[in-house]
Design a protein around this motif. Sequence first.
Motif, short mmCIF file in Angstrom:
data_model
loop_
_atom_site.label_atom_id
_atom_site.label_comp_id
_atom_site.label_asym_id
_atom_site.label_seq_id
_atom_site.Cartn_x
_atom_site.Cartn_y
_atom_site.Cartn_z
N SER A 86 0.81 -1.22 0.00
CA SER A 86 0.00 0.00 0.00
C SER A 86 0.84 1.27 0.00
CB SER A 86 -0.94 0.01 1.21
OG SER A 86 -0.22 -0.10 2.42
N PHE A 87 2.07 1.20 0.55
CA PHE A 87 2.93 2.39 0.58
C PHE A 87 3.31 2.79 -0.84
CE2 PHE A 87 7.23 4.21 0.58
CZ PHE A 87 7.00 5.35 1.34
N TYR A 88 3.78 1.83 -1.63
CA TYR A 88 4.18 2.13 -3.00
C TYR A 88 2.97 2.48 -3.87
CZ TYR A 88 8.55 0.06 -1.44
OH TYR A 88 9.70 -0.20 -0.75
N LEU A 150 -6.57 12.87 4.65
CA LEU A 150 -7.28 11.58 4.66
C LEU A 150 -6.35 10.44 4.27
CD1 LEU A 150 -10.68 12.60 3.00
CD2 LEU A 150 -10.25 12.10 5.41
N MET A 151 -5.47 10.67 3.32
CA MET A 151 -4.52 9.64 2.91
C MET A 151 -3.60 9.24 4.06
SD MET A 151 -3.22 10.82 -0.85
CE MET A 151 -4.31 11.01 -2.25
N VAL A 152 -3.09 10.26 4.76
CA VAL A 152 -2.09 10.02 5.82
C VAL A 152 -2.74 9.50 7.10
CG1 VAL A 152 -0.36 11.12 7.29
CG2 VAL A 152 -0.52 11.75 4.86
N ALA A 153 -3.85 10.12 7.51
CA ALA A 153 -4.46 9.79 8.80
C ALA A 153 -5.02 8.37 8.84
CB ALA A 153 -5.57 10.80 9.12
N TYR A 154 -5.48 7.85 7.71
CA TYR A 154 -6.12 6.53 7.69
C TYR A 154 -5.26 5.46 7.02
CZ TYR A 154 -10.51 8.78 9.09
OH TYR A 154 -11.48 9.48 9.77
N SER A 157 -0.78 -0.36 6.40
CA SER A 157 0.12 -1.21 5.62
C SER A 157 -0.60 -2.50 5.24
CB SER A 157 1.38 -1.52 6.43
OG SER A 157 2.24 -2.36 5.69
N LYS A 158 -0.68 -2.76 3.93
CA LYS A 158 -1.35 -3.97 3.45
C LYS A 158 -1.01 -4.19 1.98
CE LYS A 158 -5.61 -1.42 2.41
NZ LYS A 158 -7.07 -1.33 2.64
N LYS A 159 -1.40 -5.35 1.48
CA LYS A 159 -1.30 -5.64 0.06
C LYS A 159 -2.64 -5.28 -0.60
CE LYS A 159 2.87 -7.42 0.07
NZ LYS A 159 3.99 -6.84 -0.70
N GLN A 160 -2.58 -4.61 -1.76
CA GLN A 160 -3.83 -4.18 -2.37
C GLN A 160 -3.68 -4.05 -3.89
OE1 GLN A 160 -2.96 0.45 -1.09
NE2 GLN A 160 -5.05 -0.23 -1.13
N ILE A 161 -4.83 -4.06 -4.56
CA ILE A 161 -4.86 -3.75 -5.99
C ILE A 161 -4.68 -2.24 -6.13
CG2 ILE A 161 -6.25 -3.81 -8.08
CD1 ILE A 161 -7.73 -6.20 -6.87
N PRO A 165 -8.47 4.92 -6.27
CA PRO A 165 -8.83 5.27 -4.89
C PRO A 165 -8.03 4.51 -3.83
CG PRO A 165 -10.74 4.53 -6.21
CD PRO A 165 -9.50 4.12 -6.93
N ALA A 166 -7.06 3.67 -4.25
CA ALA A 166 -6.35 2.82 -3.29
C ALA A 166 -5.64 3.56 -2.17
CB ALA A 166 -5.35 1.92 -4.04
N PRO A 167 -5.15 4.81 -2.35
CA PRO A 167 -4.49 5.49 -1.23
C PRO A 167 -5.41 5.81 -0.05
CG PRO A 167 -3.85 6.49 -3.31
CD PRO A 167 -4.98 5.56 -3.59
N PHE A 168 -6.72 5.66 -0.24
CA PHE A 168 -7.67 5.96 0.83
C PHE A 168 -8.07 4.66 1.52
CE2 PHE A 168 -8.09 9.16 -2.47
CZ PHE A 168 -7.95 10.34 -1.75
N HIS A 169 -7.67 4.54 2.78
CA HIS A 169 -7.91 3.31 3.52
C HIS A 169 -9.01 3.51 4.56
CE1 HIS A 169 -3.39 2.45 2.60
NE2 HIS A 169 -4.16 2.27 1.54
N GLY A 170 -9.69 2.44 4.87
CA GLY A 170 -10.73 2.50 5.91
C GLY A 170 -11.84 3.47 5.54
N ASP A 171 -12.22 4.30 6.52
CA ASP A 171 -13.32 5.23 6.32
C ASP A 171 -12.94 6.42 5.45
OD1 ASP A 171 -14.93 3.67 7.92
OD2 ASP A 171 -14.46 4.80 9.75
N SER A 172 -11.66 6.59 5.15
CA SER A 172 -11.23 7.78 4.41
C SER A 172 -11.80 7.80 3.00
CB SER A 172 -9.70 7.87 4.36
OG SER A 172 -9.14 6.81 3.61
#
Length: 303
Positions: A86-88, A150-154, A157-161, A165-172
């Motif tokens: 998710s970082f990259y 929103l990108m930073v606060a939420y 670290s995970k594996k994702q497609i 919209p992938a930089p937005f995790h959880g409720d963000s």
Amino acid sequence: FQQRKKRSAMDAFAWKIARSVYPVLASVAVVGLCLNSILLLATICSKNLRSATNILIGFCAFFDIMHETGYLIQFPILFSDYYIDSFYCSIMQFLPAMGRAAGAVCVLCTGIDRTLCLLVSIAYKKMNKTYLLLCHLLSIGLFCGWTVYLMVAYWASKKQICSMPAPFHGDSLGLWSNSITVINIFSALLYFVTWQVVKSRGVSLYQKKIFKSIAVVMTVEVTGWFISSMLINLSKVYVVPERRPPFHYVACLFVNSGIAVKTLVYYWISSEYRRAIRNLLGLPVSNSISDSAIDESTNVSDM
């Protein structure tokens, strides 16, 4: 085990659908990149497109170019199960996400600028256009700041497609999407109210034409976003999680189609933009288009 579980989030059927839909989505994105690049270059190169509205339209084209690049990043899904850290992914999709955020506010700012010009024209002519543009850009910057938060606060670290919209995790993701939806609603209301006033007042034919072209573009883009958002929200209720990503690809076709056709709408409705685009492409310009554009540029310089 957790990584294997996340990697198997999409089943074989979902991957098949994703690989079928993605080429269509990527093709629409490429068309959008090309057409918005033409619109941006026409704005830069044409001396007749120097009003505050024209400059904002150029900025919107630039932000749309940023947004469309996010779909090309996903090209490897055609050949493999494209899961990355998710970082990259956040780094790669940062500019496309910022382009989507900035583009939504830019459409609203364009509407505000035209509304001021049409409804309080005398006061508008006295305004410092440089300061006015800076205020619009500040508004865009503030919403981009909210997007970064929103990108930073939420972030997680995970594996994702690596979708846009992938930089937005959880409720963000919901917060960001709802924020853009609210902005689009304000834009739609602003254009609708202004158009009703324009029709009832004695404004010039040119002013009606330029507002109509912008209003049509706004309608196409905002409608595409509403349809996409509605489909994504419906997928949360009626589509199982492992099959949502390809459904999201289908939903994104609408908003990207709206972005892609903007240049065509300006070319079709506005002789000013038609002349600028034809000059940019080295195409012949008829005398009727040329004379009309000169008359319009004179009007623009007075606004």
